[in-house]
Design a protein around this motif. Sequence first.
Motif, mmCIF file in Angstrom:
data_model
loop_
_atom_site.group_PDB
_atom_site.id
_atom_site.type_symbol
_atom_site.label_atom_id
_atom_site.label_comp_id
_atom_site.label_asym_id
_atom_site.label_seq_id
_atom_site.Cartn_x
_atom_site.Cartn_y
_atom_site.Cartn_z
ATOM 1 N N ASP A 16 0.620 -1.347 -0.083
ATOM 2 C CA ASP A 16 -0.237 -0.061 0.063
ATOM 3 C C ASP A 16 0.957 1.337 -0.029
ATOM 4 O OD1 ASP A 16 -1.765 -1.840 0.520
ATOM 5 O OD2 ASP A 16 -2.755 -0.931 2.328
ATOM 6 N N THR A 17 2.082 1.110 0.570
ATOM 7 C CA THR A 17 2.935 2.368 0.859
ATOM 8 C C THR A 17 3.209 2.764 -0.624
ATOM 9 O OG1 THR A 17 3.972 1.244 2.604
ATOM 10 C CG2 THR A 17 5.094 3.303 1.707
ATOM 11 N N PHE A 18 3.443 2.070 -1.779
ATOM 12 C CA PHE A 18 3.788 2.383 -2.914
ATOM 13 C C PHE A 18 2.600 2.760 -3.934
ATOM 14 C CE2 PHE A 18 6.369 -0.572 -0.941
ATOM 15 C CZ PHE A 18 7.507 0.218 -0.270
ATOM 16 N N PHE A 19 1.532 2.283 -3.483
ATOM 17 C CA PHE A 19 0.372 2.599 -4.430
ATOM 18 C C PHE A 19 0.344 3.915 -5.005
ATOM 19 C CE2 PHE A 19 -4.087 2.722 -5.571
ATOM 20 C CZ PHE A 19 -4.106 1.409 -6.276
ATOM 21 N N PRO A 20 0.283 4.783 -4.290
ATOM 22 C CA PRO A 20 -0.068 6.191 -4.761
ATOM 23 C C PRO A 20 1.043 6.610 -5.788
ATOM 24 C CG PRO A 20 0.079 6.417 -2.438
ATOM 25 C CD PRO A 20 0.585 4.971 -2.953
ATOM 26 N N ALA A 21 2.194 6.408 -5.632
ATOM 27 C CA ALA A 21 3.353 6.611 -6.642
ATOM 28 C C ALA A 21 3.058 5.843 -7.789
ATOM 29 C CB ALA A 21 4.853 6.354 -6.033
ATOM 30 N N LEU A 22 2.772 4.287 -7.712
ATOM 31 C CA LEU A 22 2.592 3.736 -8.714
ATOM 32 C C LEU A 22 1.430 3.902 -9.483
ATOM 33 C CD1 LEU A 22 3.664 0.161 -7.162
ATOM 34 C CD2 LEU A 22 4.894 1.381 -8.740
ATOM 35 N N GLU A 23 0.491 4.458 -9.019
ATOM 36 C CA GLU A 23 -0.687 4.668 -9.640
ATOM 37 C C GLU A 23 -0.563 6.167 -10.304
ATOM 38 O OE1 GLU A 23 -3.471 3.376 -9.949
ATOM 39 O OE2 GLU A 23 -5.368 4.307 -8.960
ATOM 40 N N PHE A 24 0.208 7.141 -9.865
ATOM 41 C CA PHE A 24 0.587 8.138 -10.513
ATOM 42 C C PHE A 24 1.313 7.962 -11.893
ATOM 43 C CE2 PHE A 24 3.700 11.900 -10.620
ATOM 44 C CZ PHE A 24 2.776 12.844 -11.352
ATOM 45 N N ALA A 25 2.605 7.099 -11.574
ATOM 46 C CA ALA A 25 3.364 6.549 -12.900
ATOM 47 C C ALA A 25 2.327 5.827 -13.983
ATOM 48 C CB ALA A 25 4.256 5.618 -12.098
ATOM 49 N N LYS A 26 1.314 5.322 -13.493
ATOM 50 C CA LYS A 26 0.520 4.545 -14.530
ATOM 51 C C LYS A 26 -0.458 5.526 -15.276
ATOM 52 C CE LYS A 26 -2.052 0.320 -14.441
ATOM 53 N NZ LYS A 26 -3.196 -0.142 -13.600
ATOM 54 N N GLU A 27 -0.600 6.534 -14.459
ATOM 55 C CA GLU A 27 -1.693 7.434 -15.048
ATOM 56 C C GLU A 27 -0.608 8.630 -16.101
ATOM 57 O OE1 GLU A 27 -4.035 8.511 -11.124
ATOM 58 O OE2 GLU A 27 -2.938 10.243 -12.185
ATOM 59 N N GLN A 28 0.642 8.421 -15.796
ATOM 60 C CA GLN A 28 1.574 9.303 -16.586
ATOM 61 C C GLN A 28 1.893 8.349 -17.762
ATOM 62 O OE1 GLN A 28 2.072 12.851 -16.096
ATOM 63 N NE2 GLN A 28 0.366 12.586 -14.473
ATOM 64 N N GLY A 29 1.600 7.384 -17.886
ATOM 65 C CA GLY A 29 2.244 6.349 -19.190
ATOM 66 C C GLY A 29 3.281 5.768 -18.893
ATOM 67 N N LEU A 30 3.752 5.580 -17.518
ATOM 68 C CA LEU A 30 4.977 4.904 -17.488
ATOM 69 C C LEU A 30 4.673 3.514 -17.346
ATOM 70 C CD1 LEU A 30 6.979 7.123 -14.750
ATOM 71 C CD2 LEU A 30 7.869 6.517 -17.057
ATOM 72 N N GLN A 31 5.695 2.524 -17.963
ATOM 73 C CA GLN A 31 5.280 0.990 -17.797
ATOM 74 C C GLN A 31 5.639 0.791 -16.109
ATOM 75 O OE1 GLN A 31 4.462 -0.849 -20.833
ATOM 76 N NE2 GLN A 31 3.623 1.269 -21.225
ATOM 77 N N ILE A 32 4.753 -0.353 -15.851
ATOM 78 C CA ILE A 32 5.019 -0.591 -14.538
ATOM 79 C C ILE A 32 5.297 -2.213 -14.501
ATOM 80 C CG2 ILE A 32 3.947 -0.805 -11.958
ATOM 81 C CD1 ILE A 32 3.912 2.236 -12.910
ATOM 82 N N THR A 33 6.300 -2.573 -13.916
ATOM 83 C CA THR A 33 6.632 -4.002 -13.367
ATOM 84 C C THR A 33 6.776 -4.265 -11.974
ATOM 85 O OG1 THR A 33 7.875 -5.925 -13.692
ATOM 86 C CG2 THR A 33 9.015 -3.960 -13.994
ATOM 87 N N LEU A 34 6.154 -5.223 -11.284
ATOM 88 C CA LEU A 34 6.299 -5.413 -9.974
ATOM 89 C C LEU A 34 6.835 -6.751 -9.539
ATOM 90 C CD1 LEU A 34 2.281 -4.520 -9.144
ATOM 91 C CD2 LEU A 34 4.376 -3.037 -8.817
ATOM 92 N N HIS A 35 7.744 -6.961 -8.588
ATOM 93 C CA HIS A 35 7.982 -8.212 -8.118
ATOM 94 C C HIS A 35 6.803 -8.617 -7.376
ATOM 95 C CE1 HIS A 35 12.147 -6.928 -9.218
ATOM 96 N NE2 HIS A 35 12.588 -8.087 -8.697
ATOM 97 N N CYS A 36 6.359 -9.629 -7.854
ATOM 98 C CA CYS A 36 5.176 -10.243 -7.158
ATOM 99 C C CYS A 36 5.117 -11.626 -6.974
ATOM 100 C CB CYS A 36 3.892 -9.919 -8.046
ATOM 101 S SG CYS A 36 2.456 -10.556 -7.887
ATOM 102 N N GLY A 37 5.026 -12.044 -5.708
ATOM 103 C CA GLY A 37 4.765 -13.484 -5.275
ATOM 104 C C GLY A 37 6.131 -14.189 -5.283
ATOM 105 N N GLU A 38 7.222 -13.458 -5.119
ATOM 106 C CA GLU A 38 8.463 -14.128 -4.860
ATOM 107 C C GLU A 38 8.369 -14.765 -3.703
ATOM 108 O OE1 GLU A 38 11.843 -11.278 -4.909
ATOM 109 O OE2 GLU A 38 13.095 -12.950 -5.665
ATOM 110 N N VAL A 39 7.406 -14.396 -2.655
ATOM 111 C CA VAL A 39 7.225 -15.252 -1.368
ATOM 112 C C VAL A 39 5.662 -15.543 -1.246
ATOM 113 C CG1 VAL A 39 9.419 -14.897 -0.142
ATOM 114 C CG2 VAL A 39 6.978 -13.311 0.197
ATOM 115 N N PRO A 40 5.391 -16.183 -0.497
ATOM 116 C CA PRO A 40 3.787 -16.498 -0.201
ATOM 117 C C PRO A 40 3.185 -15.242 0.454
ATOM 118 C CG PRO A 40 4.905 -18.317 0.724
ATOM 119 C CD PRO A 40 5.913 -17.468 0.461
ATOM 120 N N ASN A 41 2.219 -14.465 -0.352
ATOM 121 C CA ASN A 41 1.513 -13.577 0.468
ATOM 122 C C ASN A 41 0.255 -13.148 -0.326
ATOM 123 O OD1 ASN A 41 0.670 -11.237 1.498
ATOM 124 N ND2 ASN A 41 2.662 -10.178 1.475
#
Length: 287
Positions: free
Chosen positions: A204-229
């Motif tokens: 959640d900490t990064f959500f505002p910045a990532l949402e803004f990046a997406k709105e501005q047309g930057l491509q987003i990649t997330l490290h996702c599911g490297e550990v169970p969560n």
Amino acid sequence: MEWCVSMPKIELHAHLNGSIRDSTLLELAGGLGEKGVIVFSDVEHVIRKSDRTLHEVFKLFDLIHVITTDHKTVTRITKEVVEDFASENVVYLELRTTPKKNDSIGMSKRSYMEAVLEGLRAITVVDVDFVPRSIDVSSPVTTMNMDTFSGTARKKIYVRLLLSIDRRESTEAALETVKLALEMRDLGVVGIDLSGNPIVGQWDTFFPALEFAKEQGLQITLHCGEVPNKKEIQSMLGFLPHRIGHACCFEEEEWRKLKSSEIPVEICLTSNIRTETISSIDIHHFG
Ligand SMILES: CNc1ncnc2c1ncn2[C@@H]1O[C@H](COP(=O)(O)O)[C@@H](O)[C@H]1O
């Protein structure tokens, strides 16, 4: 193995500080040892070890960052890393790195990235295309250039940059990275990555910045599911990033969501096996 090296390749998941030559790390650590900043004998075996658990990997990154985080070294490792990928016939490289701020040596996130660009400009053994240009139909994408003096073909590598947000960072620091990426779009920055120790920080900490990046047309990649969560994985998939990295700990439900959302996965086979995130290649999700 030879055919694999000679084949033209695309590398989409390379961390700058995760791709440094061991010889360079040992040389730099030796130099810091002589200055008394670190005890070389304490770190030498850590650098030489080839397989590390995920926990050990992040301890090593802390050490690497002590060794490499000054402008001159950032320029050097960028140059070497790109040269090494080119020598293995990578023709398109997306290199990601976490812009770092260190007031004590006058380093800002921007000056760190300028040192990276300096490294790209310093490469002479291969032609580097790192500033995106508008597509010109009269100049097709090439992986070889003719050397006008010798008449021989020179290798060419296309390099684009992703700025990483480390999971230890604050919302403000993440936003600063996104703003920097936007300012550096004309210099080959194409997107944002969220990475770092997966058991640290809250998505959640990064959500505002990532949402803004997406709105501005930057491509987003997330490290996702490297550990169970499960909760985090589901929330990340709900964000609809352009790509995700790893996807080691997905269950059927998450695979379904991933497929229906058509999110590509950057598979990190070697990393997952070496860090023991996946116990054996036979059960890796790549297969
Ligand atoms: C092994 N799996 C991984 N999972 C998550 N994040 C990783 C990683 N490997 C590397 N990083 C991220 O990349 C940084 C090093 O490169 P840069 O300093 O940015 O160039 C690490 O500090 C970590 O944040």
